[in-house]
Write a protein that holds these residues in place. Sequence first.
Motif, PDB file in Angstrom:
ATOM      1  N   TYR A   1      40.206  26.751  41.721  1.00 29.51           N
ATOM      2  CA  TYR A   1      40.289  27.010  40.290  1.00 29.51           C
ATOM      3  C   TYR A   1      39.952  25.786  39.450  1.00 29.51           C
ATOM      4  O   TYR A   1      40.048  24.647  39.896  1.00 29.51           O
ATOM      5  CB  TYR A   1      41.719  27.426  39.913  1.00 29.51           C
TER       6      TYR A   1
ATOM      7  N   ARG B   1      40.647  29.552  35.824  1.00 33.97           N
ATOM      8  CA  ARG B   1      39.475  30.377  36.081  1.00 33.97           C
ATOM      9  C   ARG B   1      38.802  29.873  37.349  1.00 33.97           C
ATOM     10  O   ARG B   1      38.858  28.667  37.653  1.00 33.97           O
ATOM     11  CB  ARG B   1      38.493  30.367  34.907  1.00 33.97           C
TER      12      ARG B   1
ATOM     13  N   GLU C   1      37.174  32.727  28.404  1.00 35.70           N
ATOM     14  CA  GLU C   1      36.561  32.690  29.727  1.00 35.70           C
ATOM     15  C   GLU C   1      37.559  32.335  30.825  1.00 35.70           C
ATOM     16  O   GLU C   1      37.174  32.111  31.962  1.00 35.70           O
ATOM     17  CB  GLU C   1      35.385  31.718  29.723  1.00 35.70           C
ATOM     18  N   TYR C   2      38.842  32.282  30.487  1.00 40.16           N
ATOM     19  CA  TYR C   2      39.890  32.021  31.468  1.00 40.16           C
ATOM     20  C   TYR C   2      40.609  33.329  31.787  1.00 40.16           C
ATOM     21  O   TYR C   2      40.856  34.154  30.906  1.00 40.16           O
ATOM     22  CB  TYR C   2      40.870  30.968  30.949  1.00 40.16           C
ATOM     23  N   ASP C   3      40.939  33.501  33.073  1.00 37.93           N
ATOM     24  CA  ASP C   3      41.448  34.778  33.549  1.00 37.93           C
ATOM     25  C   ASP C   3      42.966  34.836  33.643  1.00 37.93           C
ATOM     26  O   ASP C   3      43.557  35.908  33.518  1.00 37.93           O
ATOM     27  CB  ASP C   3      40.898  35.061  34.952  1.00 37.93           C
TER      28      ASP C   3
END
Length: 125
Positions: free
Chosen positions: A32, A101, A111-113
């Motif tokens: 990550y 991410r 854009e981060y999960d």
Amino acid sequence: QMQLVESGGGLVQAGGSLRLSCAASGRTFSSYSVGWFRQAPGKEREFVASISWRWSGYPTSYADSVKGRFTISGDNAKNTVYLQMNSLKPEDTGVYYCAGRQAYPTLSPFEYDVWGQGTQVTVSS
């Protein structure tokens, strides 16, 4: 699925320091990139710093507003990422979030999960 938990926030006077922690469970940080973001009342969530475990040397990046004052680091054994904040200013006040991410870190929170619940940082003048 990875879970993130932030801690270390609090109330501090201007010029003081705090160290935030972001502890991961469920998966390791090894694949990550981790970012720290903050959000002040009435403002958009903004990028603070990032670190990537996926690339050699664990590259880091900082927002211009915190360069020279904040340091992001990590401890693989503890699966924890830290944000050392020195010379704090009232404008650093906000809720600080860590996010992950499985790609190179970016400045955009969209854009981060994976996100933690946030920790409040308040800097008094």
